[in-house]
Motif scaffolding. Structure first.
Motif, mmCIF file in Angstrom:
data_model
loop_
_atom_site.group_PDB
_atom_site.id
_atom_site.type_symbol
_atom_site.label_atom_id
_atom_site.label_comp_id
_atom_site.label_asym_id
_atom_site.label_seq_id
_atom_site.Cartn_x
_atom_site.Cartn_y
_atom_site.Cartn_z
ATOM 1 N N THR A 1 -0.545 31.256 -28.603
ATOM 2 C CA THR A 1 -1.750 32.212 -28.259
ATOM 3 C C THR A 1 -1.121 33.495 -27.677
ATOM 4 O O THR A 1 -1.553 34.708 -27.984
ATOM 5 C CB THR A 1 -2.699 31.546 -27.334
ATOM 6 N N ARG B 1 -8.318 36.967 -21.802
ATOM 7 C CA ARG B 1 -9.278 35.394 -21.878
ATOM 8 C C ARG B 1 -10.660 35.677 -21.667
ATOM 9 O O ARG B 1 -11.347 35.214 -22.158
ATOM 10 C CB ARG B 1 -8.415 34.487 -20.941
ATOM 11 N N GLY C 1 -25.157 29.106 -24.156
ATOM 12 C CA GLY C 1 -23.802 29.296 -23.940
ATOM 13 C C GLY C 1 -22.980 28.231 -23.858
ATOM 14 O O GLY C 1 -23.321 26.946 -24.196
ATOM 15 N N PRO C 2 -21.715 28.337 -23.640
ATOM 16 C CA PRO C 2 -20.452 27.242 -23.744
ATOM 17 C C PRO C 2 -20.981 26.056 -22.793
ATOM 18 O O PRO C 2 -21.497 26.101 -21.675
ATOM 19 C CB PRO C 2 -19.296 27.666 -23.444
ATOM 20 N N ARG D 1 -16.507 35.760 -25.930
ATOM 21 C CA ARG D 1 -16.626 35.757 -27.192
ATOM 22 C C ARG D 1 -16.587 37.121 -27.848
ATOM 23 O O ARG D 1 -17.375 37.138 -28.848
ATOM 24 C CB ARG D 1 -17.655 34.662 -27.788
ATOM 25 N N ILE D 2 -15.867 38.109 -27.520
ATOM 26 C CA ILE D 2 -15.761 39.502 -28.196
ATOM 27 C C ILE D 2 -14.731 39.473 -29.135
ATOM 28 O O ILE D 2 -13.613 38.892 -28.922
ATOM 29 C CB ILE D 2 -15.405 40.329 -26.717
ATOM 30 N N PRO D 3 -14.927 40.123 -30.388
ATOM 31 C CA PRO D 3 -13.991 40.256 -31.345
ATOM 32 C C PRO D 3 -12.724 40.743 -30.818
ATOM 33 O O PRO D 3 -12.619 41.538 -30.047
ATOM 34 C CB PRO D 3 -14.735 40.997 -32.529
ATOM 35 N N ILE E 1 -12.130 37.198 -24.743
ATOM 36 C CA ILE E 1 -12.166 36.457 -25.967
ATOM 37 C C ILE E 1 -12.713 34.989 -25.698
ATOM 38 O O ILE E 1 -13.467 34.643 -26.676
ATOM 39 C CB ILE E 1 -10.902 36.596 -26.463
ATOM 40 N N GLN E 2 -12.094 34.424 -24.943
ATOM 41 C CA GLN E 2 -12.455 32.902 -24.916
ATOM 42 C C GLN E 2 -14.153 32.905 -23.979
ATOM 43 O O GLN E 2 -14.814 32.230 -24.449
ATOM 44 C CB GLN E 2 -11.381 32.163 -23.933
ATOM 45 N N VAL E 3 -14.065 33.757 -23.009
ATOM 46 C CA VAL E 3 -15.500 33.557 -22.486
ATOM 47 C C VAL E 3 -16.527 34.543 -22.837
ATOM 48 O O VAL E 3 -17.686 34.183 -23.354
ATOM 49 C CB VAL E 3 -15.453 33.754 -20.818
#
Lengths: 236, 236
Positions: A37, A72, B113-114, A79-81, A75-77
């Motif tokens: 990653t 992170r 959400g998640p 969820r932004i492209p 992107i991970q939380v």
């Protein structure tokens, strides 16, 4: 990269060899992000390159750890492209801006839900309502920049949607929410100012804007349940 | 369907023929939703069937218009999947619940959400923090139902994410946000109580929870820009 001049190790050197620098494996261990990653983030230029020390190895500093944390969050939380995340990071790094503008540009670059539909007559009415709201609030900074502001566009789209569905959403309905938002922004900026460096503050502004959204939305739903029980509950 | 007994038209009959009933084409015109979309919603049971008047025609009442408005809020604005929307609507229609519980169940069924990752040690710590927060706030209703509560799970996941990324998120950080949420919930329930019928109130609670989320998030970002300019801006 190979031609980058060697710098003296020491506390003043941002990428200097020393206590703060680590190899890829340790960067992965300390950040909790897998090496594939991290390599992907490096390829996508979401992470600045490390300092090349041999033909195959680089070392990374505290700024990589910090940036990894932000990537992170986005992107991970959030969820932004990836493309949008790169735009946010570019704003963070734009040396031509002063601190306030850099902070603003980075938050501004965050995604912001559906665009206002300019062909829809409700959009023009919603824009008038939103502008009137800013005037009532005396938000002078926003009044100056509204035309280009993404959060303003997001507000306009949200008001138009409410109007379409027949829910009244005039300044009288919006004003109490805006007053709460003013309070929230004070807490947000207080959190940001806990970070000592300007870079850290800009990164925190972006990360905390994204990370506190689910906190805020979940607390609102919990508070709604509490208030509903208070008003309509039969027990207690 | 064909066998449904004819009912006397009149004000007391919810689906009676009369001033309030319309054909599909007019339902589309009045709601602004295309007939193919309405047919899709009917097939997906997001909209109750109309009253069959001939082999090929049905008529629709005010409750269809209202329900269509809600379905659009959920699907078009809230971007909620059809299956989840159906779950929300089932909660609205569940006659076994009292008003408060029906309202709560419908909002509860909204996506959140998640999920919290139960294998992650940070989740257990986040759950303790979230529970401690509810105790500090004296949110007794939520303390009773936390185990099964989706917004509580969303809060736990959000706190764990902040912790993972190294941002302090203890009750001292959360408490001011929760106090703001209490205020927001008062405004939300005031809006809900503007609707005269219990059904209208439950539908409004769901629609306004979803529709005011982008209002709130955009106002927070605008207020952040304002506050940032106040603290760090060089002009004005």
């Amino acid at each position: 990269m190979q031609g980058e001049p060697e710098r003296e190790a020491g506390t003043g050197s941002r990428r200097g060899k020393g206590a703060g620098t680590v190899r890829l494996a340790e960067l992965s261990e300390r950040s909790g992000v897998s090496t594939p990653t991290i390599k992907y983030y490096l390829r996508e230029r979401l992470l600045p390159p490390g300092r090349r020390i041999t033909a195959t190895q680089s070392e990374y500093g505290e700024e990589h750890l910090r940036r990894l944390r932000l990537v992170r969050a986005l992107i991970q939380v959030g969820r932004i492209p990836v493309t949008t995340a790169r735009e946010v990071l570019a704003a963070i790094e734009d040396d031509s801006l002063n601190h306030h503008h850099r902070l603003g540009a980075a938050v501004e670059a965050l995604p912001h839900g559906p665009e206002a539909d300019e062909t829809d007559p409700a959009t023009a009415a919603a824009r008038r309502t939103a502008t009137e709201l800013l005037e009532l609030l005396g938000w002078r900074f926003n009044l100056e920049v509204t035309a280009a502001s993404r959060p303003f566009g997001m507000l306009v789209a949200a008001i138009a949607a409410l109007d379409h569905l027949g829910y009244a959403c005039d300044t009288a309905h919006l004003l109490p929410y805006a007053r709460q938002a003013e309070q929230l922004a004070v807490f947000d900026l207080d959190l940001v100012e806990e970070f000592p460096t300007p870079e850290g503050q800009v990164e925190a502004a972006v990360a905390l804007t994204v990370l506190y959204e689910p906190v805020l939305l979940s607390l609102r739903r919990l508070a709604e349940a509490e208030e509903s029980n208070r008003r309509f509950g039969t027990d207690g």
